[in-house]
Scaffold this motif. Structure first.
Motif, PDB file in Angstrom:
ATOM      1  N   ALA A   1      -0.998  -7.647  -8.811  1.00 38.68           N
ATOM      2  CA  ALA A   1      -2.394  -7.940  -8.471  1.00 38.68           C
ATOM      3  C   ALA A   1      -2.831  -7.128  -7.196  1.00 38.68           C
ATOM      4  CB  ALA A   1      -2.623  -9.327  -8.411  1.00 38.68           C
ATOM      5  N   ILE A   2      -2.130  -7.187  -6.262  1.00 39.12           N
ATOM      6  CA  ILE A   2      -2.403  -6.578  -5.023  1.00 39.12           C
ATOM      7  C   ILE A   2      -2.453  -4.990  -5.037  1.00 39.12           C
ATOM      8  CG2 ILE A   2      -1.709  -6.055  -2.453  1.00 39.12           C
ATOM      9  CD1 ILE A   2      -0.248  -9.064  -2.635  1.00 39.12           C
ATOM     10  N   ALA A   3      -1.525  -4.498  -6.024  1.00 37.41           N
ATOM     11  CA  ALA A   3      -1.520  -3.119  -6.213  1.00 37.41           C
ATOM     12  C   ALA A   3      -2.733  -2.666  -6.708  1.00 37.41           C
ATOM     13  CB  ALA A   3      -0.293  -2.669  -6.938  1.00 37.41           C
ATOM     14  N   GLY A   4      -3.322  -3.436  -7.827  1.00 41.16           N
ATOM     15  CA  GLY A   4      -4.663  -3.155  -8.376  1.00 41.16           C
ATOM     16  C   GLY A   4      -5.835  -2.860  -7.265  1.00 41.16           C
ATOM     17  N   VAL A   5      -5.668  -3.807  -6.182  1.00 40.12           N
ATOM     18  CA  VAL A   5      -6.939  -3.432  -5.171  1.00 40.12           C
ATOM     19  C   VAL A   5      -6.570  -2.288  -4.418  1.00 40.12           C
ATOM     20  CG1 VAL A   5      -7.859  -4.541  -3.093  1.00 40.12           C
ATOM     21  CG2 VAL A   5      -6.705  -6.132  -4.724  1.00 40.12           C
ATOM     22  N   VAL A   6      -5.245  -1.933  -4.243  1.00 41.72           N
ATOM     23  CA  VAL A   6      -4.899  -0.596  -3.581  1.00 41.72           C
ATOM     24  C   VAL A   6      -5.649   0.623  -4.368  1.00 41.72           C
ATOM     25  CG1 VAL A   6      -3.065   0.862  -2.630  1.00 41.72           C
ATOM     26  CG2 VAL A   6      -2.997  -1.498  -2.392  1.00 41.72           C
ATOM     27  N   THR A   7      -5.263   0.444  -5.790  1.00 46.11           N
ATOM     28  CA  THR A   7      -5.817   1.500  -6.572  1.00 46.11           C
ATOM     29  C   THR A   7      -6.963   1.601  -6.706  1.00 46.11           C
ATOM     30  OG1 THR A   7      -3.761   1.456  -8.133  1.00 46.11           O
ATOM     31  CG2 THR A   7      -5.526   2.421  -9.100  1.00 46.11           C
ATOM     32  N   ALA A   8      -7.852   0.778  -6.831  1.00 41.57           N
ATOM     33  CA  ALA A   8      -9.283   0.661  -6.904  1.00 41.57           C
ATOM     34  C   ALA A   8      -9.738   1.312  -5.426  1.00 41.57           C
ATOM     35  CB  ALA A   8      -9.729  -0.887  -7.124  1.00 41.57           C
ATOM     36  N   GLN A   9      -9.098   0.951  -4.249  1.00 39.74           N
ATOM     37  CA  GLN A   9      -9.887   1.421  -2.952  1.00 39.74           C
ATOM     38  C   GLN A   9      -9.405   2.880  -2.820  1.00 39.74           C
ATOM     39  OE1 GLN A   9      -8.918  -1.180   0.287  1.00 39.74           O
ATOM     40  NE2 GLN A   9      -8.405   0.591   1.764  1.00 39.74           N
ATOM     41  N   TYR A  10      -8.404   3.489  -3.302  1.00 40.22           N
ATOM     42  CA  TYR A  10      -8.202   4.807  -3.092  1.00 40.22           C
ATOM     43  C   TYR A  10      -8.195   5.847  -4.258  1.00 40.22           C
ATOM     44  CZ  TYR A  10      -6.370   3.313   1.410  1.00 40.22           C
ATOM     45  OH  TYR A  10      -6.220   2.995   2.865  1.00 40.22           O
TER      46      TYR A  10
ATOM     47  N   ARG B   1       0.603  -1.064  -0.058  1.00 43.77           N
ATOM     48  CA  ARG B   1      -0.060  -0.145   0.143  1.00 43.77           C
ATOM     49  C   ARG B   1       0.791   1.039   0.199  1.00 43.77           C
ATOM     50  NH1 ARG B   1      -4.217   2.803   4.220  1.00 43.77           N
ATOM     51  NH2 ARG B   1      -2.396   2.742   5.647  1.00 43.77           N
ATOM     52  N   THR B   2       1.784   1.224   0.755  1.00 44.22           N
ATOM     53  CA  THR B   2       3.003   2.295   0.927  1.00 44.22           C
ATOM     54  C   THR B   2       3.511   2.585  -0.481  1.00 44.22           C
ATOM     55  OG1 THR B   2       3.202   2.012   3.264  1.00 44.22           O
ATOM     56  CG2 THR B   2       4.807   3.457   1.995  1.00 44.22           C
ATOM     57  N   ALA B   3       4.057   1.361  -0.879  1.00 39.37           N
ATOM     58  CA  ALA B   3       4.858   1.244  -2.403  1.00 39.37           C
ATOM     59  C   ALA B   3       3.784   2.122  -3.492  1.00 39.37           C
ATOM     60  CB  ALA B   3       5.287   0.039  -2.738  1.00 39.37           C
ATOM     61  N   CYS B   4       2.556   1.695  -3.211  1.00 38.10           N
ATOM     62  CA  CYS B   4       1.837   2.276  -4.322  1.00 38.10           C
ATOM     63  C   CYS B   4       1.585   3.914  -4.420  1.00 38.10           C
ATOM     64  CB  CYS B   4       0.377   1.699  -4.296  1.00 38.10           C
ATOM     65  SG  CYS B   4       0.206  -0.232  -4.975  1.00 38.10           S
ATOM     66  N   MET B   5       1.637   4.132  -2.959  1.00 41.21           N
ATOM     67  CA  MET B   5       1.250   5.855  -2.846  1.00 41.21           C
ATOM     68  C   MET B   5       2.391   6.373  -3.018  1.00 41.21           C
ATOM     69  SD  MET B   5      -1.589   6.189  -1.579  1.00 41.21           S
ATOM     70  CE  MET B   5      -3.142   5.331  -0.896  1.00 41.21           C
ATOM     71  N   ILE B   6       3.736   5.906  -3.016  1.00 46.29           N
ATOM     72  CA  ILE B   6       4.788   6.451  -3.310  1.00 46.29           C
ATOM     73  C   ILE B   6       4.951   6.540  -4.820  1.00 46.29           C
ATOM     74  CG2 ILE B   6       7.553   6.484  -3.036  1.00 46.29           C
ATOM     75  CD1 ILE B   6       7.308   5.419  -0.288  1.00 46.29           C
ATOM     76  N   LEU B   7       4.792   5.332  -5.544  1.00 45.93           N
ATOM     77  CA  LEU B   7       4.993   5.228  -6.938  1.00 45.93           C
ATOM     78  C   LEU B   7       3.842   6.072  -7.791  1.00 45.93           C
ATOM     79  CD1 LEU B   7       5.837   1.584  -7.345  1.00 45.93           C
ATOM     80  CD2 LEU B   7       7.466   3.289  -8.035  1.00 45.93           C
ATOM     81  N   GLY B   8       2.569   6.248  -7.039  1.00 49.49           N
ATOM     82  CA  GLY B   8       1.641   6.913  -7.486  1.00 49.49           C
ATOM     83  C   GLY B   8       1.453   8.462  -7.441  1.00 49.49           C
ATOM     84  N   ASP B   9       2.595   8.979  -6.369  1.00 54.58           N
ATOM     85  CA  ASP B   9       2.503  10.140  -6.408  1.00 54.58           C
ATOM     86  C   ASP B   9       3.091  10.950  -7.632  1.00 54.58           C
ATOM     87  OD1 ASP B   9       2.799  11.940  -3.464  1.00 54.58           O
ATOM     88  OD2 ASP B   9       4.071  12.986  -5.282  1.00 54.58           O
ATOM     89  N   GLU B  10       2.696  12.314  -7.751  1.00 53.55           N
ATOM     90  CA  GLU B  10       3.139  13.015  -9.146  1.00 53.55           C
ATOM     91  C   GLU B  10       4.636  12.991  -8.867  1.00 53.55           C
ATOM     92  OE1 GLU B  10       0.962  16.294 -10.361  1.00 53.55           O
ATOM     93  OE2 GLU B  10      -0.758  15.344 -10.425  1.00 53.55           O
ATOM     94  N   ARG B  11       5.078  13.268  -7.743  1.00 54.13           N
ATOM     95  CA  ARG B  11       6.791  13.523  -7.406  1.00 54.13           C
ATOM     96  C   ARG B  11       7.304  11.838  -7.206  1.00 54.13           C
ATOM     97  NH1 ARG B  11       9.268  16.752  -4.122  1.00 54.13           N
ATOM     98  NH2 ARG B  11      10.462  17.644  -5.956  1.00 54.13           N
ATOM     99  N   GLY B  12       6.441  11.075  -7.511  1.00 52.10           N
ATOM    100  CA  GLY B  12       6.743   9.522  -7.391  1.00 52.10           C
ATOM    101  C   GLY B  12       8.388   9.342  -7.677  1.00 52.10           C
ATOM    102  N   VAL B  13       9.005   8.544  -6.770  1.00 47.59           N
ATOM    103  CA  VAL B  13      10.383   8.329  -7.070  1.00 47.59           C
ATOM    104  C   VAL B  13      10.354   6.740  -7.551  1.00 47.59           C
ATOM    105  CG1 VAL B  13      11.371   9.669  -5.407  1.00 47.59           C
ATOM    106  CG2 VAL B  13      10.555   7.380  -4.820  1.00 47.59           C
ATOM    107  N   THR B  14      11.461   6.147  -8.115  1.00 45.53           N
ATOM    108  CA  THR B  14      11.623   4.828  -8.412  1.00 45.53           C
ATOM    109  C   THR B  14      12.394   3.930  -7.368  1.00 45.53           C
ATOM    110  OG1 THR B  14      13.099   5.491  -9.864  1.00 45.53           O
ATOM    111  CG2 THR B  14      10.993   5.077 -10.754  1.00 45.53           C
ATOM    112  N   PRO B  15      12.532   2.939  -7.210  1.00 52.42           N
ATOM    113  CA  PRO B  15      13.364   2.106  -6.553  1.00 52.42           C
ATOM    114  C   PRO B  15      14.856   2.298  -6.907  1.00 52.42           C
ATOM    115  CG  PRO B  15      11.678   0.643  -7.355  1.00 52.42           C
ATOM    116  CD  PRO B  15      11.487   1.857  -8.142  1.00 52.42           C
TER     117      PRO B  15
END
Length: 596
Positions: free
Chosen positions: A333-342, A287-301
């Motif tokens: 697949a788990i990230a897809g659930v996070v996106t749908a929820q938020y 969930r946290t990784a999705c929020m960081i990657l999905g941020d407009e200023r998102g970083v990459t690993p």
């Protein structure tokens, strides 16, 4: 009976604050801007520091929001009932407007009012500042709680370490008052049981900070001319209270995510302690990784700063996924659930859904390779250790730097073999590596520009056209990640997960040169960020929401927020030539180009 959800709590809070005259502002980026000493936005007040220290906010003196926060100081505790790395902070602010009376009255009304949360007042306790040699006891706050009907057995005076806020140095500071939910399943730990003893009887759910003093350089406190209020309520923790759950992972903030983990793994949450802990870690970290990657200023690993934290979260989730039998690429697949929820609250997640999935897939592939090579090297190293029981810091860092092997995994595997790791020595090697990396890039570029010469301004203008052309050819997932411009050439970094094809490079170069040949004037307009966003201008909106900015428009080719020097007409640029397209870091590509 009211059906509580995290979304309902978020909506009610913002509705309540709007009724009290607050302007609702959007969440800022989880990647902080400005002079702050944190990697992520760890509290709701961080994006508002300039306004809490005197700058006028364009949206007024009463503000409220739901702020995305990432805090990883307790990452090893994730897996218990309450610790999270991503959380939402509900907050309201007064910038020289109302003060203690209104803030405390409204806190009470929202917590206990039937129209709002409707919490039994007898289940609430409160702490206030007890005073010291520098500042008096906060009797004003205490008396305001008493006026609400709070009895003395639920009112606690605590020292500065618990009920005082400051920036850590000279500047605004002041007492705070904290609100706690009393867990009646936990008996008092003794006759002196208070919210400070951390026995589990008192769960903090809200905090009102009163910035009424200024700490001078000489250590003297003086009253502030304009007094501010800053409050913060943890959404997940408060939702846990409202839903009557024993763990934040049993609230609807996590139930769909954990159901997905159960279906993919074939294991059942709650079946045993290890499975439950692993599922919580996977749910939280992804969930946290999705929020960081999905941020407009998102970083990459990566192996530094925010990228390292992101990599650690993803890899720790994958490692625990392996423990419970999750299949490969389950993270996607788990990230897809996070996106749908938020996606309703944070639409940037949906906009960057493909990018999130691609980065998770790539990082899992890298980690699988890392596991094989790193474990092989670890086994070689540990096999040589006959009398020694401690893996030194240099070898631990070599595993990390050369093979990408996380230090926490080295520690975990060492423990399994009865060994330990010199983590302090590892940290010294890591810091030395960072210093060398930074000194190698010591030349200073303001906004990526070496100077403000005419040649540099032309190349800077070309980066706008390049950015627009890349998005046109490769898709909207492309976002600028940095630039470095001299009089001779430009270097432009952008988010993209693979090497560009020859046709794509040619197409991008052609589109830039078409804009040059069109000889369109470069128009400058000053406007608010909401206006710029409505016009479709590219830019990192969250960190400057409401500020006046300059928008540079080049016909129908480019519209972008910027503050640097530019040419007056695209025809002044000359021929644009891409010399090289290469990898910059994980998920980030780099183009080097010149003007002839």
């Amino acid at each position: 009976m009211t059906q509580w959800t995290a979304a309902r709590l978020r909506g009610l809070f913002l509705e309540f604050m709007q009724e009290k005259g607050h302007t609702i502002i959007p969440s800022a980026s989880v990647i902080p801007q400005g002079n702050v000493n944190v990697l992520f936005t760890i509290a709701g007040m961080y994006p508002l520091i300039p306004y809490l220290t005197g700058k006028a906010h364009p949206s007024g003196t009463r503000l409220a929001d739901a702020q995305k926060c990432v805090r990883t100081v307790d990452i090893e505790s994730v897996g218990d009932a309450s610790h999270l790395t991503f959380f939402e902070m509900l907050g309201n602010w007064s910038l020289g407007d109302y003060f203690k009376k209104e803030a405390i009255n409204w806190s009470w009304e929202f917590l206990t009012g039937d129209k709002w949360l409707g919490i039994d007042p007898n289940r609430l306790a409160f702490s206030v500042f007890q005073g010291d040699e520098n500042a008096p006891r906060d009797e004003e706050a205490a008396n305001l709680w008493r006026e609400m009907g709070v009895t003395e057995d639920r009112l606690f005076f605590l020292p500065k370490q618990y009920n005082w806020w400051s920036t850590g140095g000279p500047g605004p500071c002041g007492p705070d008052t904290e609100m706690f939910y009393i867990n009646t399943d936990k008996e008092p730990c003794g006759p002196d049981c208070t919210p400070a003893c951390d026995c589990g009887r008192y769960l903090e759910i809200w905090n009102d900070v009163f910035m009424q003093y200024n700490l001078r350089e000489d250590g003297i406190l003086e009253p502030l001319a304009a007094q501010n209020v800053d409050t913060g309520m943890g959404l997940e923790r408060t939702a846990c209270v409202l839903m009557g759950k024993q763990s934040v992972y049993e609230t609807d903030a996590f139930t769909d995510i954990i159901k997905k983990i159960e279906s993919l793994s074939g294991k059942v949450y709650g079946s045993d302690e290890n499975t439950t802990r692993s599922m919580r870690i996977i749910a939280d970290h992804l969930r946290t990784a999705c929020m960081i990657l999905g941020d407009e200023r998102g970083v990459t690993p990566s192996n530094t700063d925010q990228g390292y934290i992101l990599r650690r979260l993803i890899r720790r989730a994958i490692r625990h996924g392996m423990k419970i039998g999750l299949p490969d690429v389950a993270a996607v697949a788990i990230a897809g659930v996070v996106t749908a929820q938020y996606e309703q609250s944070y639409p940037e997640l949906k906009a960057r859904e493909r990018f999130i999935a691609e980065q998770l897939r790539l990082e899992e592939e890298r980690f699988q390779r890392t596991l094989k090579t790193g474990m092989r090297e670890f086994e070689k190293l540990s096999a040589k250790m006959t009398d020694e029981k401690v893996i030194d810091g240099a070898n631990a860092f070599r595993l990390f730097d050369t093979y990408g092997f996380p230090i926490e995994m080295t520690v975990e595997m060492a423990q399994e073999k009865g060994l330990s790791v010199d983590t302090e020595g590892f940290q010294l090697c890591y810091e030395r590596h960072r210093e060398l990396s930074h000194s190698g890039a010591a030349q200073k570029f303001k906004g990526g520009l070496a100077d403000a010469s005419e040649a540099t301004a032309k190349l800077h203008t070309a980066t706008h056209l390049l950015h627009a052309a890349l998005r046109e050819v490769l898709g909207d997932e492309v976002a600028q990640k940095g630039s470095n411009i001299t009089e001779e050439r430009l270097r432009f970094d952008f988010s993209f997960s693979r090497k560009m094809t020859v046709d794509e490079i040619t197409h991008v170069q052609t589109r830039v040169n078409e804009a040059v040949q069109a000889r369109v004037p470069i128009l400058i307009s000053e406007m608010s960020v909401p206006q710029a966003k409505a016009l479709g201008a590219l830019g990192l909106f969250e960190g400057k929401y409401g500020d006046m900015v300059k928008v540079y428009t080049m016909g129908g080719f480019s519209k972008e927020i910027c503050g640097g020097p530019h040419a007056g007409n695209t025809g002044d640029l000359g021929q644009f030539i891409i010399q090289k397209e290469e990898s910059s870091s994980a998920g980030v590509r780099r183009i080097k180009a010149v003007l002839k």
